[in-house]
Design a protein around this motif. Structure first.
Motif: not given
Length: 447
Positions: A367, A369-375, A417, A421, A425
């Motif tokens: 989660w 990795s995805e959250a920091t890539s998106r924002n 944020y 998340g 999630t």
């Protein structure tokens, strides 16, 4: 195992609550020099020199009409006498036997329950009143000082004789599977907390009425819902501290705060006719800061149920006004009519499960990795904040730790944020979420 019960009764201000605290070994009951502090029955488990029993502190016995507050308090005490295995009838040894003691001594005699007569406040040889106590016809008085603990040996011998023999075949219900779920009911004065608990228990166990602020002590009660053991805590109504001048009310509110800290799930009860008052929001803030699972009950819903769309509006208000517990269950109910109690308890059990939830480290980092890539986190002084790793360090409530560089510079908007998340999630609605930021101290870390 069902424990035998011992009820402490007597006139106001003879030291019943001090005796109760002495027996349970903790200051659970409020004590003050003024008479009439105790209003509801308070219970506590006692281990006393090999004797095990449940002791009940009661309101002072006073003559009054049944429909008055004092009269309802007296009826609560009479119910405790009839349900007890032993009664401790307390008088003030310094004041001696007063006319008001006589009718209540007669009431206890008529009940047929074994009685131990306690001549309290007999410290320093003040036993003249103890001798007068023979006139009550309740047997030999035990000279006692609840304040100083004098006379405990004599009281132990009297209880040993009066208490029923323990049932050797009874099974001990305690243990990991049998531990009760601790639930506190809190809210502003007159939100209907005691009425709701009476409906849950199916009996008029707690004192209720139109007068605000009847409950003063935090009362603990055992209950079973759908085969699950519950320990309910009724608390005094909480007002803004600036409006609390009375020492006794300050004590009562402090007692309510202790109940919140002791609980696993807290039901904040709102009056549906005037919901989300400033004090309601303050109480929710308190529960969140203490890290307890939360459910919001909209009591007196029967008075507003004819307003279409109101529930949807109030749930939207809850999301807007209480973002720190986003997704919390908001349950309409009527403690007086009994509507919605089952829904409330389903929400309570679900909230306790969310509060106790654990998430695997691999899922958290997927989660992250995805959250920091998106924002991505912002840069500080030209150097981007980097979050490398996350894990859940504990539950009850869910507590996560983030590891990286310069995390102390992470803006609050970004931590919000991340918390939102995590909540969405991993299905953590309504529960407090803790987030610890742990910056790397490695001097060779140049990234």
């Amino acid at each position: 195992m069902d424990l035998p019960t011992v009820a402490i009764v007597g006139r106001p201000n003879v030291g019943k609550s001090t005796l109760f605290n002495r027996l349970v070994g903790r200051k659970l009951a409020l004590v003050d020099d003024r008479p009439g502090v105790t209003r509801d029955r308070r219970e506590g488990d006692v281990q006393f020199g090999g004797l095990s029993f449940r002791v009940i502190d009661t309101a002072g016995l006073e003559e009054a009409d049944d429909d008055t507050l004092t009269g309802r308090m007296r009826m609560q005490t009479e119910a405790a006498i009839l349900a007890a295995d032993v009664v401790l009838f307390v008088i003030d040894a310094r004041a001696g036997v007063l006319p008001a003691d006589q009718p209540f001594a007669e009431l206890v005699r008529r009940s047929g329950v074994p009685v131990i007569l306690i001549a309290n406040k007999a410290e320093g040889g003040a036993i003249a009143g103890a001798y007068e106590a023979f006139s009550l016809g309740l047997g030999d008085p035990v000279p006692f000082s609840a304040e100083h603990g004098e006379g405990l040996g004599e009281l132990h011998e009297a209880l040993k004789t009066a208490l029923p023999e323990p049932d050797s075949d009874a099974e001990d219900e305690e243990g990991p599977e049998g531990r009760p779920l601790r639930v506190a009911i809190v809210g502003r004065p007159n939100a209907g907390k005691s009425t709701l608990i009476n409906r849950m228990l199916g009996e008029e166990r707690l004192l209720v009425g139109p007068e605000a602020g009847i409950t003063r002590d935090s009362i603990s009660l055992d209950w079973t819902w759908r085969g699950r053991r519950i320990k309910l805590h009724d608390t005094a109504g909480m007002r803004r501290r600036a409006r609390i001048d009375d020492k006794l009310e300050k004590l009562a509110v402090s007692d309510g705060l202790r109940a919140v800290r002791f609980a696993e799930v807290v039901v904040v009860l709102l009056d549906a006719t005037i919901p989300f008052e400033k004090q309601d929001l303050t109480i929710v803030d308190l529960v969140e800061s203490e890290g307890r699972a939360l459910v919001i009950g909209l009591n007196k819903w029967d008075l507003v149920a004819d307003q279409p769309g109101l529930l949807k509006t109030l749930r939207e208000d809850c999301t807007r006004l209480l973002p720190q517990v986003r997704g919390v269950s908001v349950v309409p109910l009527s403690g007086l009519a009994g509507d919605g109690v089952d829904r409330l308890m389903q929400a309570v059990v679900q909230a306790s499960e969310v509060w106790d939830r654990r998430v695997s480290t691999s899922r958290i980092n997927d989660w992250l990795s995805e959250a920091t890539s998106r924002n991505p986190p912002p840069a500080v002084s030209g150097r981007r904040i980097k979050i490398r790793y996350a894990t859940q360090v504990k539950s009850r409530p869910p507590h996560f730790a983030l590891f990286g560089n310069q995390l102390n510079a992470l803006p609050k908007s970004y931590t919000r944020y991340l918390v939102n998340g995590l909540r969405e999630t991993f299905d953590l609605p309504g529960t407090p979420i803790r987030l610890s930021l742990r910056t790397s101290q490695n001097p060779f870390d140049k990234s």
